[in-house]
Design an enzyme around this catalytic site. Structure first.
Site, short mmCIF file in Angstrom:
data_model
loop_
_atom_site.label_atom_id
_atom_site.label_comp_id
_atom_site.label_asym_id
_atom_site.label_seq_id
_atom_site.Cartn_x
_atom_site.Cartn_y
_atom_site.Cartn_z
N HIS A 215 43.03 38.00 36.77
CA HIS A 215 42.43 36.70 36.44
C HIS A 215 42.57 36.40 34.95
CE1 HIS A 215 38.90 39.46 35.91
NE2 HIS A 215 38.62 38.65 34.90
N ASP A 245 43.68 42.22 41.71
CA ASP A 245 43.33 41.53 40.47
C ASP A 245 43.96 42.29 39.31
OD1 ASP A 245 42.21 40.09 38.42
OD2 ASP A 245 40.12 40.56 38.90
N SER A 327 36.58 42.31 31.22
CA SER A 327 37.63 42.19 32.23
C SER A 327 38.94 42.82 31.80
CB SER A 327 37.89 40.71 32.55
OG SER A 327 36.95 40.21 33.46
N SER A 343 37.44 44.20 37.11
CA SER A 343 37.66 42.91 37.74
C SER A 343 36.46 41.99 37.54
CB SER A 343 37.94 43.10 39.24
OG SER A 343 38.02 41.84 39.90
#
Length: 475
Positions: A215, A245, A327, A343
């Protein structure tokens, strides 16, 4: 994240040096896979004490060997044993698993039945703010709903779980909200977003790169090491949402030296020796640019998380805290195994919560990369890696207490006295710590003449605190 050019010898040595881990936690002893002095008959049936990474390897082997009778496994950290679930009516399988050194537990639900239950949840209750994963300790599907799941959404979820039966699934509420942990601030920057670097890798074409969250990769194409700095890396591949991810980001300068290590603060680094699969019950450590170092336990595997942006499958569920900006950060084990990439999840590092991680092994396979920085670090090749002074845990310079490589596990925590420090770069990590100033005060561990804080490793002139920044300080 300075990308200083360092001699290959020093880069390789820094990547091969093990920094003692003790963060907020129990130091896992360097147990052998068998018990000395036991009889052959007893050894054939008694569960063997194992390190968490060895337990993960054994679980993978047993899954293949036991076939449909295998119903999951988890690591019992207290007894240092692998517990393997097998379905009823498989006496011969029980014997096989015990002979392999595992503790065996007979359970009702097979993996096929649990997978069917998860499919029902996917078909009927794919609601933002929910997640589910198989918990091998209960042999049930654990369903979690965050604070946004109320009213009709909650009723739908609850009725779906009830339809599976109490012996198949359970449900719990989470006080926070499921979200990806991207934010604005420092660390690695792209398009107004802040994330953390996960692990340095070598891309399939041989160029230096790193892994981070997918992401983050879809949020911006170019990434910098400072908020106002010039881009230093460009996204090559990114997956989010969907089957993972993760993102592969290549350094723009092909001469970038990026050792295979995690910077845990205070100029201390942890050498990353390999990628490994997570095992439920094992202790793991997370490093992120917002909250620094944290540790916890793996709760479940192959988790499905329904973020607001879409559903992501195949994640690791843990009780390790994280916050926005973490993240993409590193999830790793005490002995230097790369496990996951941060994630998202719910909660924060004040109240706790659930955090999910992308498995590193599947990310590496998907993007065609390998851990390390080619022939410069990580033991991925070259004439320095794996031998003499440069190899991971090689000889008396590996920082592993008493002559790493001469016995025990050279890459594991360095002896009983290693990891006795009190700080992580000046910050408490909940208890005993990783890589603090006093860490590795054993005979030769950590602060020995040639290991840890030696001239060529750890806090050396160019390695660790020099290229530690280039490699992994930007989590």
């Amino acid at each position: 994240m300075s990308h200083k050019r360092i001699p290959k010898r020093k880069a390789a040595f820094a990547a091969g040096t093990v920094v003692a881990l003790g963060a907020a936690a129990i130091l896992l002893p360097n147990a052998n896979a068998s018990q000395d002095g036991s009889s052959n008959d007893a050894a054939a049936v008694a569960p063997k004490p194992l390190k968490a990474t060895d337990a993960s390897d054994l679980a993978s082997q047993l899954e293949k060997m036991l076939g449909d009778a295998f119903a999951g496994s988890y690591y019992d950290a207290g007894s240092r044993q692998l517990v393997v679930n097998v379905t009823a009516g498989n006496t011969s399988v029980v014997v096989q698993a015990k002979q392999a050194g595992a503790k065996v537990r007979v359970v009702d639900n097979s993996l096929t039945e649990l997978a069917a239950g998860a499919k029902t949840l996917k078909d009927r209750a794919t609601i933002p703010g929910t997640s589910w994963a198989v918990d091998p300790r209960t042999n049930k599907i654990l369903v979690t709903a965050d604070s946004t799941v109320t009213g009709a959404k909650w009723n739908t979820l609850e009725s779906t779980v009830k339809s599976l039966g109490s012996d198949m699934a359970t449900i719990k509420k989470s006080a926070g909200t499921f979200k990806t942990f991207v934010s604005g601030g420092d660390a690695i920057f792209g398009g107004g977003a802040r994330c953390s670097l996960g692990f340095n890798v070598t891309a399939g074409d041989g160029s230096p790169a790193f892994l981070t969250a997918g992401h983050c990769g879809v949020a911006a194409e170019q990434w910098s090491d400072s908020e106002t700095g010039q881009p230093i890396a460009t996204v090559d591949q990114a997956t989010f949402p969907g089957n993972g991810d993760f993102a592969l980001v290549k350094y723009d300068d092909p001469a970038t030296q990026a050792p295979s290590e995690v910077n845990v603060g205070g100029g201390q680094t942890v050498a990353i020796q390999q990628a490994a699969d997570a095992e439920v019950g094992s202790q793991v450590f997370r490093m992120g640019s917002t909250t620094g170092l944290a540790d916890g336990q793996v709760l479940a595997l192959d988790a499905t998380v329904n973020y607001p942006e879409g559903t992501v499958t195949g994640l690791i569920q843990t009780d390790v805290c994280a916050e926005p900006g973490d993240s993409g950060g590193s999830l790793f084990t005490q002995d230097g195994s790369a496990i996951g990439l941060t994630s998202g999840g719910s909660g924060d590092c004040t109240v706790g919560g659930e955090t999910f991680f992308q498995p590193v092994t599947t990310a590496l396979q998907a993007v065609g990369a390998t851990l390390g920085a080619g022939d410069a670090a990580g033991g991925a090749g070259g004439d320095q890696a794996g031998g003499g002074e440069a190899g991971a845990g090689a000889g008396d310079q590996a920082g592993a207490g008493q002559e790493a490589g001469a016995g025990g596990d050279a890459s594991a925590s360095p002896g009983d006295e290693a990891g006795a420090g009190q700080e992580v770069g000046g910050e408490q990590a909940g208890g005993d710590v990783i890589g603090g100033q006093d860490t590795g005060n054993g005979q030769d561990a950590g602060n020995g003449q040639d290991a840890g804080n030696g001239q060529d490793a750890g806090n050396g002139q160019d390695a660790g605190n020099g290229t530690g920044d280039a490699g992994q300080s930007h989590n």
